[in-house]
Design a protein around this motif. Structure first.
Motif, PDB file in Angstrom:
ATOM      1  N   LEU A  86       0.861  -1.243  -0.095  1.00 44.72           N
ATOM      2  CA  LEU A  86       0.057   0.092  -0.204  1.00 44.72           C
ATOM      3  C   LEU A  86       0.757   1.287  -0.015  1.00 44.72           C
ATOM      4  N   VAL A  87       0.686   2.235  -0.963  1.00 43.13           N
ATOM      5  CA  VAL A  87       1.376   3.529  -0.997  1.00 43.13           C
ATOM      6  C   VAL A  87       0.072   4.650  -0.846  1.00 43.13           C
ATOM      7  N   ILE A  88       0.320   5.451   0.037  1.00 43.59           N
ATOM      8  CA  ILE A  88      -0.763   6.651   0.252  1.00 43.59           C
ATOM      9  C   ILE A  88      -0.131   7.905  -0.085  1.00 43.59           C
ATOM     10  N   SER A  89      -0.595   8.595  -0.755  1.00 39.22           N
ATOM     11  CA  SER A  89       0.051  10.002  -1.160  1.00 39.22           C
ATOM     12  C   SER A  89      -0.873  11.003  -0.422  1.00 39.22           C
ATOM     13  N   THR A  90      -0.504  11.891   0.554  1.00 42.45           N
ATOM     14  CA  THR A  90      -1.524  12.636   0.990  1.00 42.45           C
ATOM     15  C   THR A  90      -0.818  14.059   1.618  1.00 42.45           C
ATOM     16  N   PRO A  91      -1.582  14.962   1.686  1.00 42.51           N
ATOM     17  CA  PRO A  91      -1.209  16.159   2.238  1.00 42.51           C
ATOM     18  C   PRO A  91      -1.670  16.367   3.703  1.00 42.51           C
ATOM     19  N   MET A  92      -1.084  17.038   4.629  1.00 41.79           N
ATOM     20  CA  MET A  92      -1.394  17.351   5.717  1.00 41.79           C
ATOM     21  C   MET A  92      -2.328  18.583   5.700  1.00 41.79           C
ATOM     22  N   HIS A  93      -3.717  18.417   6.173  1.00 39.26           N
ATOM     23  CA  HIS A  93      -4.662  19.541   6.203  1.00 39.26           C
ATOM     24  C   HIS A  93      -5.296  19.700   7.755  1.00 39.26           C
ATOM     25  N   ASN A  94      -4.816  21.043   7.968  1.00 37.62           N
ATOM     26  CA  ASN A  94      -5.201  21.361   9.329  1.00 37.62           C
ATOM     27  C   ASN A  94      -4.655  20.380  10.404  1.00 37.62           C
ATOM     28  N   TYR A  95      -3.514  19.757  10.280  1.00 34.28           N
ATOM     29  CA  TYR A  95      -3.001  19.083  11.222  1.00 34.28           C
ATOM     30  C   TYR A  95      -3.189  17.545  11.076  1.00 34.28           C
ATOM     31  N   THR A  96      -4.103  17.137  10.134  1.00 33.79           N
ATOM     32  CA  THR A  96      -4.242  15.708  10.117  1.00 33.79           C
ATOM     33  C   THR A  96      -4.696  15.409   8.748  1.00 33.79           C
ATOM     34  N   VAL A  97      -5.305  14.240   8.556  1.00 32.45           N
ATOM     35  CA  VAL A  97      -5.676  13.984   7.117  1.00 32.45           C
ATOM     36  C   VAL A  97      -6.733  14.538   6.317  1.00 32.45           C
ATOM     37  N   PRO A  98      -6.642  14.771   5.082  1.00 30.56           N
ATOM     38  CA  PRO A  98      -7.742  15.450   4.407  1.00 30.56           C
ATOM     39  C   PRO A  98      -9.035  14.696   4.507  1.00 30.56           C
ATOM     40  N   ALA A  99     -10.080  15.434   4.334  1.00 29.56           N
ATOM     41  CA  ALA A  99     -11.483  14.882   4.186  1.00 29.56           C
ATOM     42  C   ALA A  99     -11.597  13.556   3.189  1.00 29.56           C
ATOM     43  N   ALA A 100     -10.934  13.635   2.111  1.00 26.55           N
ATOM     44  CA  ALA A 100     -11.026  12.566   1.158  1.00 26.55           C
ATOM     45  C   ALA A 100     -10.437  11.245   1.912  1.00 26.55           C
ATOM     46  N   LEU A 101      -9.286  11.427   2.276  1.00 25.56           N
ATOM     47  CA  LEU A 101      -8.583  10.127   3.042  1.00 25.56           C
ATOM     48  C   LEU A 101      -9.489   9.710   4.318  1.00 25.56           C
ATOM     49  N   LYS A 102      -9.926  10.862   4.996  1.00 22.19           N
ATOM     50  CA  LYS A 102     -11.009  10.448   6.156  1.00 22.19           C
ATOM     51  C   LYS A 102     -12.028   9.633   5.792  1.00 22.19           C
ATOM     52  N   LEU A 103     -12.701  10.107   4.824  1.00 24.51           N
ATOM     53  CA  LEU A 103     -13.723   9.082   4.419  1.00 24.51           C
ATOM     54  C   LEU A 103     -13.393   7.640   3.888  1.00 24.51           C
ATOM     55  N   TRP A 104     -12.297   7.327   3.135  1.00 22.60           N
ATOM     56  CA  TRP A 104     -11.655   6.322   2.665  1.00 22.60           C
ATOM     57  C   TRP A 104     -11.677   5.414   4.131  1.00 22.60           C
ATOM     58  N   ILE A 105     -11.068   6.047   5.074  1.00 18.28           N
ATOM     59  CA  ILE A 105     -10.762   5.213   6.232  1.00 18.28           C
ATOM     60  C   ILE A 105     -12.218   4.976   6.967  1.00 18.28           C
ATOM     61  N   ASP A 106     -13.146   5.901   7.004  1.00 12.70           N
ATOM     62  CA  ASP A 106     -14.486   5.674   7.713  1.00 12.70           C
ATOM     63  C   ASP A 106     -15.055   4.429   7.015  1.00 12.70           C
ATOM     64  N   LEU A 107     -14.816   4.332   5.730  1.00  9.72           N
ATOM     65  CA  LEU A 107     -15.401   3.016   4.864  1.00  9.72           C
ATOM     66  C   LEU A 107     -14.729   1.886   4.854  1.00  9.72           C
ATOM     67  N   VAL A 108     -13.516   1.706   5.171  1.00  6.07           N
ATOM     68  CA  VAL A 108     -12.717   0.622   5.229  1.00  6.07           C
ATOM     69  C   VAL A 108     -12.728   0.291   6.780  1.00  6.07           C
ATOM     70  N   LEU A 109     -12.581   0.794   7.593  1.00  6.94           N
ATOM     71  CA  LEU A 109     -12.474   0.367   8.924  1.00  6.94           C
ATOM     72  C   LEU A 109     -13.959  -0.109   9.415  1.00  6.94           C
ATOM     73  N   ARG A 110     -14.370  -1.210   9.489  1.00  6.90           N
ATOM     74  CA  ARG A 110     -15.736  -1.858   9.425  1.00  6.90           C
ATOM     75  C   ARG A 110     -15.523  -3.035  10.416  1.00  6.90           C
ATOM     76  N   ALA A 111     -16.235  -3.027  11.678  1.00  2.33           N
ATOM     77  CA  ALA A 111     -16.444  -4.069  12.558  1.00  2.33           C
ATOM     78  C   ALA A 111     -17.045  -5.384  11.797  1.00  2.33           C
ATOM     79  N   GLY A 112     -16.306  -6.344  12.256  1.00  2.96           N
ATOM     80  CA  GLY A 112     -17.042  -7.702  11.645  1.00  2.96           C
ATOM     81  C   GLY A 112     -16.465  -8.074   9.982  1.00  2.96           C
ATOM     82  N   ARG A 113     -15.596  -6.902   9.730  1.00  2.00           N
ATOM     83  CA  ARG A 113     -15.307  -7.017   8.265  1.00  2.00           C
ATOM     84  C   ARG A 113     -13.881  -6.848   8.139  1.00  2.00           C
ATOM     85  N   SER A 114     -13.354  -5.722   8.515  1.00  2.00           N
ATOM     86  CA  SER A 114     -11.849  -5.301   8.557  1.00  2.00           C
ATOM     87  C   SER A 114     -10.865  -5.254   9.797  1.00  2.00           C
ATOM     88  N   PHE A 115     -11.868  -5.327  10.775  1.00  2.00           N
ATOM     89  CA  PHE A 115     -11.543  -5.769  12.436  1.00  2.00           C
ATOM     90  C   PHE A 115     -12.601  -6.553  13.111  1.00  2.00           C
TER      91      PHE A 115
END
Length: 209
Positions: A86-115
């Motif tokens: 996995l290779v991730i290219s991301t800027p830092m927006h306001n001290y953390t991940v940009p909204a687009a990457l945060k949405l990816w995270i919220d959709l990938v982290l799913r109880a019973g499926r990825s953890f």
């Protein structure tokens, strides 16, 4: 290694300076692993899902992976399951991940499926793999930084939650200063080429063997 997933979270898309370094890392992997398949996703373009009411109800109701609300989430998780790096290219927006990457995270982290859960703690269900994060920032985020960094620790915890440990971070700091940006990029290229797995030295060793 047969395949690599490349995520670009910059609103600049292919023009992002971090993305160019991410592609260099992919080229190094390809040199070490001929025939490597690249799966690329530009997160800034959107269109890969949403955490909406239907998704929330499916989570709360314990819906199975076949639920329509999970269709996009399932596709993103499947991309991780089908790739070996996995290779991730991301800027830092306001001290953390940009909204687009945060949405990816919220959709990938799913109880019973990825953890799952063990003794009340989250345990990753996906296979570990090499990870490189190319992080671009207008200001300083390392030694001598005057701004907080809530990105590197957060992203490390996020990946660990699904079973992916020890990401490597390649930071491009101080890009807002035009007079030093080229030097920053040159230094980052040199650091990248020296990295294990994603560097040119690793590719040359693999070819020689």
């Amino acid at each position: 290694m047969k395949s690599v997933l490349l995520l670009n979270a910059s609103p600049l898309g292919a023009d992002a300076r971090g993305h160019a370094l991410a592609l260099r890392a992919v080229d190094n992997l390809r040199a070490a692993h001929p025939g490597l398949r690249l799966l690329a996703r530009d997160l800034s373009r959107g269109g890969f899902g949403a955490v909406d009411a239907a998704y929330a109800h499916a989570i709360i109701g314990g819906a199975g992976p076949e639920a329509p609300a999970f269709r996009r989430s399932e596709a993103l998780i499947a991309e991780l399951e089908q790739t070996d790096a996995l290779v991730i290219s991301t800027p830092m927006h306001n001290y953390t991940v940009p909204a687009a990457l945060k949405l990816w995270i919220d959709l990938v982290l799913r109880a019973g499926r990825s953890f799952g859960f063990r003794d009340g703690r989250k345990v990753g269900l996906l296979a570990d793999r090499p990870v490189l994060v190319v992080l671009a920032s207008g200001g300083l985020i390392g030694s001598g930084a005057r701004q907080p960094d809530h990105l590197t620790g957060y992203l490390t915890d996020v990946l660990a939650t699904i079973g992916i440990g020890a990401p490597q971070f390649l930071c491009l700091e101080g890009l807002a200063r035009a007079e030093t940006a080229q030097g920053v990029l040159a230094g980052a290229r040199a650091r990248l080429d020296a990295l294990p797995v994603f560097g040119r030295a690793a590719a040359q060793r693999a070819i020689a063997s």
